[in-house]
Scaffold this active site. Structure first.
Site: not given
Ligand code: ARG
Length: 468
Positions: A29, A115, A160-161, A288, A294, A296, A301, A328, A333, A336
C-alpha cells in the site's frame, strides 16, 4: 527482489520464506499510503515521547528516535527517501529506515500495532483535510455572498420542474447555495469530530500489558476536546475496526458534491444561448476543436461529473466495511484510495467553483426580459382574489381560466381586456392588473426566507457578518 524471497524483518520471525513477488505487488500500500508519512511520523514521535514518560524508553533513546524521525521527515520532504514496495506500507518503510539509523528505534513499536497506528494516521489526516475543506468552503461562500450582493436587483424567473414558476432574484437563488454549502461545513466538522478520538494504545485488538498512558499520546497529537482534555477511544476493538471517520468524510464530500453539481447545472443552463442569464469566465470555459463559435462551460460540466466520483468513494467505503467481522481485516487497507480521492477532488472542485463563480457576469437585460413574463405572477393574482375574500382553491381556478384565455387569444396575461377577464370570473373587477408589477411582487415578500429586497439585504448582511 530475487526469486528466493527476502523475509520481512518486521513480522518475518515465524516465516521461512517471504511473500511471493505477486503477493507483494498485490498487498503493498506504500504506493498510495506514503501520503500519510507526516501523520505517521507525528504519531511515532508522540508514541515515543509517551513511552519515555512512562519509563519504557530512556530519555536518551526517545531523543534519538525523535531526532531520527525529524531527519526522515526532512528526507521525505526533499524527495530523497527511497520507498520500498517490499516493505508493504508507509509504517514499515519509516520504521525500517529509522531502525537502520537509530538502534533504539527497535523499541518504538512497543505497545503499538500497525492496526492502531494506521487508524491514528488516517484520523490525523482527516482532521487536516477538514481544516483545508473548511477554508475552501468559506472562500466559496464569501464569493457567492459577494456575487449575491452585486446582483441583488437582478431578477430572474424561479423554476420548478424547470418551468417558469415565480419571480426571484439572482441573489435569492445564490443564497440558496450559500445555505447548502454552509450545511456542508457542519458535515465536514462532524467528520472531523468523529476523527478526533485517539486510537493509539489499542494495539492490534486488545491493548497492551505494558503500563502506557494513552492520554499523553492523545494530548500530544491534538486529540483533545474544546477544553483541551484528551479524547481517547474507549473500546480497543472498535478503535482498530472503525472506519466511520473516513466514511463520514466521504459522505460530507458526496453531499457537497451533489450541491456543487446542482449549482453547476444551473450555471450550465443559465449560460446557454437559450437562457443567456450568465456568462462564465473565459479562464474556466473551453472552445471546440471543430466549431469556432463554441464556448463550453467545462468547469461546470466537470463539477457535475465529479459528483459521481464522490458518491463512488462513499459507496466504496460502505461496501468495504459491510459485513466485515471485527476487528482489523486487511480489506481495510483499501479504504485509502477512495478517501484520498474524495479529499483531493473536493478541494479541487471547491476551488474551481469559487474561481468560476468569482468571474461570473450576470446579464441584467436577459434576466429581466425573462422575469417580465406576466405568467410568473399568476399566483400573485390568485392571492389578490384571496385578499378580496375568495377561497384559494377557487381563486386558483379563476386565474387558471384567465391563463387559458390569454393562451387562446395569444395575449400577455395582464393585457387581457376587462370584458374578457370578467368572463373568467366576475371577481376580476377593475384593478386586478396592479398585480403585474415586479416591484410590488417583491415588496409583498418581505417575510423570513422570502426574496423581498429588504429581507434579502438583511440576509446578505447576516452572511457577510457570519463569514468575516
Ligand atoms: N497497510 C495496512 C493498512 O493500511 C496497515 C495495517 C496492517 N495491519 C496488519 N495487521 N497487516 O491497513
Amino acid at each position: 527482489m530475487s526469486a528466493k524471497h527476502k523475509t520481512q524483518a518486521t513480522w518475518g520471525g515465524r516465516f521461512s520464506a517471504g511473500p511471493a513477488e505477486l503477493m507483494l505487488q498485490f498487498g503493498e500500500s506504500v504506493s498510495f499510503d506514503r501520503r500519510l508519512w507526516s501523520q505517521d511520523i507525528r504519531g511515532s514521535k508522540a508514541h515515543a515521547t509517551m513511552l519515555a514518560r512512562v519509563g519504557i524508553l530512556s530519555a536518551k533513546e526517545c531523543a534519538a528516535i525523535v531526532r531520527g524521525l525529524d531527519g526522515l521527515a526532512r528526507e521525505i520532504q526533499a524527495g530523497k527517501f527511497k520507498w520500498q514496495l517490499e516493505l508493504e506500507d508507509v509504517h514499515m518503510n519509516i520504521e525500517r529506515a529509522l531502525t537502520e539509523r537509530v538502534p533504539a528505534a527497535a523499541k518504538l513499536h512497543t505497545a503499538r500495532s500497525r492496526n492502531d497506528q494506521v487508524a491514528t494516521d488516517v484520523r490525523l489526516w482527516i482532521k487536516d483535510q477538514c481544516v483545508a475543506v473548511e477554508g475552501a468552503l468559506v472562500a466559496l461562500l464569501k464569493t457567492l455572498v459577494k456575487l449575491a450582493a452585486a446582483n441583488a436587483t437582478v431578477y430572474v424567473p424561479g423554476y420548478t420542474h424547470l418551468q417558469r414558476a415565480q419571480p426571484v432574484s439572482v441573489a435569492h437563488h445564490l443564497l440558496a447555495y450559500v445555505e447548502m454549502f454552509n450545511r456542508d461545513r457542519k458535515r465536514f466538522a462532524a467528520a472531523s469530530d468523529a476523527a478526533n478520538w485517539c486510537p493509539l494504545g489499542s494495539g492490534a485488538i486488545a491493548g497492551t500489558t505494558l503500563p502506557i498512558k494513552r492520554e499523553i499520546t492523545a494530548k500530544l497529537l491534538g486529540f483533545v476536546d474544546a477544553k483541551g482534555r484528551p479524547r481517547v477511544t474507549t473500546n480497543s476493538m472498535d478503535a482498530v475496526a472503525d472506519r466511520d471517520p473516513a466514511t463520514e468524510f466521504c459522505f460530507a464530500a458526496a453531499l457537497c458534491g451533489v450541491h456543487l453539481s446542482r449549482l453547476a447545472e444551473d450555471m450550465i443552463l443559465w449560460s446557454s444561448t437559450e437562457f443567456g442569464f450568465v456568462r462564465l469566465p473565459d479562464a474556466f470555459s473551453t472552445g471546440s476543436s471543430l466549431m469556432p463559435q463554441k464556448r463550453n462551460p467545462d468547469s461546470m460540466e466537470l463539477l457535475r461529473g465529479k459528483a459521481a466520483r464522490f458518491q463512488a468513494s462513499l459507496q466504496h467505503l460502505l461496501s468495504l466495511t459491510k459485513g466485515l467481522p471485527l476487528t482489523y481485516n486487511r480489506d481495510l487497507q483499501d479504504d485509502k484510495p477512495p478517501l484520498f480521492d474524495a479529499a483531493d477532488q473536493i478541494l479541487l472542485a471547491l476551488a474551481v467553483t469559487e474561481a468560476t463563480m468569482a468571474g461570473a457576469k450576470f446579464n441584467r437585460e436577459r434576466c429581466h426580459a425573462a422575469a417580465a413574463d406576466p405568467m410568473l405572477l399568476a399566483t400573485d393574482l390568485a392571492d389578490w382574489l384571496v385578499v378580496r375574500g375568495m377561497p384559494f382553491r377557487q381563486a386558483h381556478h379563476a386565474v387558471g381560466r384567465l391563463v387559458a384565455i390569454a393562451e387562446k387569444h395569444r395575449l400577455p396575461l395582464h393585457e387581457i381586456p376587462q370584458e374578457l377577464a370578467l368572463t373568467a370570473d366576475p371577481a376580476f373587477t377593475k384593478g386586478w392588473q396592479e398585480v403585474f408589477n415586479l416591484t410590488r411582487a417583491f415588496q409583498s415578500r418581505e417575510k423570513i426566507g422570502m426574496p423581498g429586497p429588504r429581507t434579502l439585504e438583511r440576509e446578505i448582511k447576516r452572511w457577510q457578518k457570519a463569514l468575516r
